[in-house]
Every structure is written in structure tokens, then in C-alpha cells.
Scaffold this motif. Structure first.
Motif, PDB file in Angstrom:
ATOM      1  N   TRP A  69       0.848  -1.200   0.000  1.00  0.00           N
ATOM      2  CA  TRP A  69       0.000   0.000   0.000  1.00  0.00           C
ATOM      3  C   TRP A  69       0.878   1.242   0.000  1.00  0.00           C
ATOM      4  N   GLN A  70       0.492   2.264  -0.750  1.00  0.00           N
ATOM      5  CA  GLN A  70       1.290   3.484  -0.861  1.00  0.00           C
ATOM      6  C   GLN A  70       0.695   4.676  -0.120  1.00  0.00           C
ATOM      7  N   GLY A  71      -0.332   4.445   0.695  1.00  0.00           N
ATOM      8  CA  GLY A  71      -0.998   5.544   1.388  1.00  0.00           C
ATOM      9  C   GLY A  71      -0.248   6.038   2.612  1.00  0.00           C
ATOM     10  N   ARG A  72      -0.917   6.933   3.341  1.00  0.00           N
ATOM     11  CA  ARG A  72      -0.387   7.500   4.588  1.00  0.00           C
ATOM     12  C   ARG A  72      -1.385   7.245   5.702  1.00  0.00           C
ATOM     13  N   SER A  73      -0.951   7.378   6.942  1.00  0.00           N
ATOM     14  CA  SER A  73      -1.861   7.134   8.063  1.00  0.00           C
ATOM     15  C   SER A  73      -3.069   8.063   8.009  1.00  0.00           C
ATOM     16  N   ALA A  74      -2.903   9.284   7.535  1.00  0.00           N
ATOM     17  CA  ALA A  74      -4.027  10.231   7.435  1.00  0.00           C
ATOM     18  C   ALA A  74      -5.113   9.708   6.503  1.00  0.00           C
ATOM     19  N   ASP A  75      -4.741   8.859   5.544  1.00  0.00           N
ATOM     20  CA  ASP A  75      -5.721   8.284   4.622  1.00  0.00           C
ATOM     21  C   ASP A  75      -6.699   7.354   5.329  1.00  0.00           C
ATOM     22  N   LEU A  76      -6.345   6.882   6.510  1.00  0.00           N
ATOM     23  CA  LEU A  76      -7.181   5.926   7.234  1.00  0.00           C
ATOM     24  C   LEU A  76      -8.146   6.589   8.219  1.00  0.00           C
ATOM     25  N   LEU A  77      -8.062   7.901   8.373  1.00  0.00           N
ATOM     26  CA  LEU A  77      -8.884   8.579   9.370  1.00  0.00           C
ATOM     27  C   LEU A  77     -10.379   8.451   9.119  1.00  0.00           C
ATOM     28  N   SER A  78     -10.786   8.357   7.872  1.00  0.00           N
ATOM     29  CA  SER A  78     -12.216   8.266   7.580  1.00  0.00           C
ATOM     30  C   SER A  78     -12.605   6.948   6.913  1.00  0.00           C
ATOM     31  N   VAL A  79     -11.714   5.979   6.923  1.00  0.00           N
ATOM     32  CA  VAL A  79     -11.988   4.701   6.273  1.00  0.00           C
ATOM     33  C   VAL A  79     -12.910   3.846   7.147  1.00  0.00           C
ATOM     34  N   GLU A  80     -13.772   3.077   6.497  1.00  0.00           N
ATOM     35  CA  GLU A  80     -14.649   2.140   7.189  1.00  0.00           C
ATOM     36  C   GLU A  80     -13.916   0.804   7.312  1.00  0.00           C
ATOM     37  N   ILE A  81     -13.677   0.369   8.542  1.00  0.00           N
ATOM     38  CA  ILE A  81     -12.996  -0.903   8.789  1.00  0.00           C
ATOM     39  C   ILE A  81     -14.055  -1.954   9.073  1.00  0.00           C
ATOM     40  N   GLU A  82     -14.092  -2.991   8.225  1.00  0.00           N
ATOM     41  CA  GLU A  82     -15.058  -4.056   8.460  1.00  0.00           C
ATOM     42  C   GLU A  82     -14.743  -4.711   9.806  1.00  0.00           C
ATOM     43  N   GLY A  83     -15.715  -4.716  10.690  1.00  0.00           N
ATOM     44  CA  GLY A  83     -15.511  -5.269  12.028  1.00  0.00           C
ATOM     45  C   GLY A  83     -15.135  -4.205  13.049  1.00  0.00           C
ATOM     46  N   GLY A  84     -14.907  -2.981  12.594  1.00  0.00           N
ATOM     47  CA  GLY A  84     -14.655  -1.852  13.483  1.00  0.00           C
ATOM     48  C   GLY A  84     -13.319  -1.902  14.212  1.00  0.00           C
ATOM     49  N   VAL A  85     -13.293  -1.222  15.326  1.00  0.00           N
ATOM     50  CA  VAL A  85     -12.072  -1.092  16.130  1.00  0.00           C
ATOM     51  C   VAL A  85     -11.588  -2.460  16.613  1.00  0.00           C
ATOM     52  N   LEU A  86     -12.527  -3.329  16.946  1.00  0.00           N
ATOM     53  CA  LEU A  86     -12.140  -4.659  17.417  1.00  0.00           C
ATOM     54  C   LEU A  86     -11.373  -5.424  16.334  1.00  0.00           C
ATOM     55  N   ALA A  87     -11.842  -5.364  15.087  1.00  0.00           N
ATOM     56  CA  ALA A  87     -11.145  -6.046  13.990  1.00  0.00           C
ATOM     57  C   ALA A  87      -9.774  -5.430  13.744  1.00  0.00           C
ATOM     58  N   ALA A  88      -9.682  -4.109  13.832  1.00  0.00           N
ATOM     59  CA  ALA A  88      -8.393  -3.437  13.644  1.00  0.00           C
ATOM     60  C   ALA A  88      -7.410  -3.842  14.740  1.00  0.00           C
ATOM     61  N   THR A  89      -7.887  -3.899  15.973  1.00  0.00           N
ATOM     62  CA  THR A  89      -7.034  -4.274  17.100  1.00  0.00           C
ATOM     63  C   THR A  89      -6.572  -5.722  16.974  1.00  0.00           C
TER      64      THR A  89
END
Length: 105
Positions: A69-89
Motif C-alpha cells: 500500500w502506498q498511502g499515509r496514516s491520514a488516509d485511514l482517518l475516515s476509512v470504514e474498517i469491516e468489524g470496526g475497532v475490534l477487527a483493527a485491534t
């Protein structure tokens, strides 16, 4: 789906599946993002359950970058994560485990 034996973790962002991986370059970038802390200190925080959302985001970004991936952390501020914070963690914890334990969970 990511290959756990290759250290990969799959995460779905805005409906698109990404395979994350902590390559050596991604780990170096992660340590840079930790501002003077080491990856070992990050692992210790995860093991003790004292990690922060900043830690989770830094790991997700590093894993994405390791997966190409070539993005930056700022690109993830408004992204929808399937499963939410729990899935990200969970993905962040799996990245660490797979990078240093050699596959599996």
C-alpha cells in the motif's frame, strides 16, 4: 485471504480486502513512527494490554505498507474498517504475533 504462514493478516477497508504484512522495511518505518520507542516496547504493551489506538493505527499502517500500500496514516482517518475497532485491534495483534512467532495465531 492473507497467508498466516507468510505473516499476512487480512483487513477489509471500505469494502476492499488488503493483505497486511510486517516486512523488515515496514518494521523500520513502524519504529520511526513510534518516535524513539522500539518494536519490543510495542510488543510488551500489547502483551500487557496497555496499547493505545495510536499503536493500533501505527501497526495497521506498517502492515499495509508491507503489503504494498502506498498511502499515509491520514488516509485511514475516515476509512470504514469491516468489524470496526475490534477487527483493527485483532489485526494489529496478529501482525505482531505472525511477524515474530512465524505464522499461525
Amino acid at each position: 485471504m492473507g497467508n498466516p504462514w507468510a505473516g499476512e493478516v487480512t483487513l477489509v477497508l471500505d469494502g476492499t480486502s488488503f493483505d497486511l504484512k510486517l516486512t523488515l522495511g515496514a518494521l523500520a518505518e513502524l519504529e520511526s513512527a513510534l518516535e524513539g520507542e522500539t518494536v519490543l516496547e510495542l510488543i510488551e504493551r500489547f502483551e500487557a494490554g496497555r496499547f493505545s489506538t495510536r499503536d493500533v493505527l501505527a501497526l495497521i499502517v506498517a502492515g499495509l505498507r508491507g503489503g504494498g500500500w502506498q498511502g499515509r496514516s491520514a488516509d485511514l482517518l475516515s476509512v470504514e474498517i469491516e468489524g470496526g475497532v475490534l477487527a483493527a485491534t485483532k489485526a494489529a495483534a496478529q501482525l505482531l504475533a505472525r511477524a515474530f512467532a512465524g505464522g499461525g495465531d
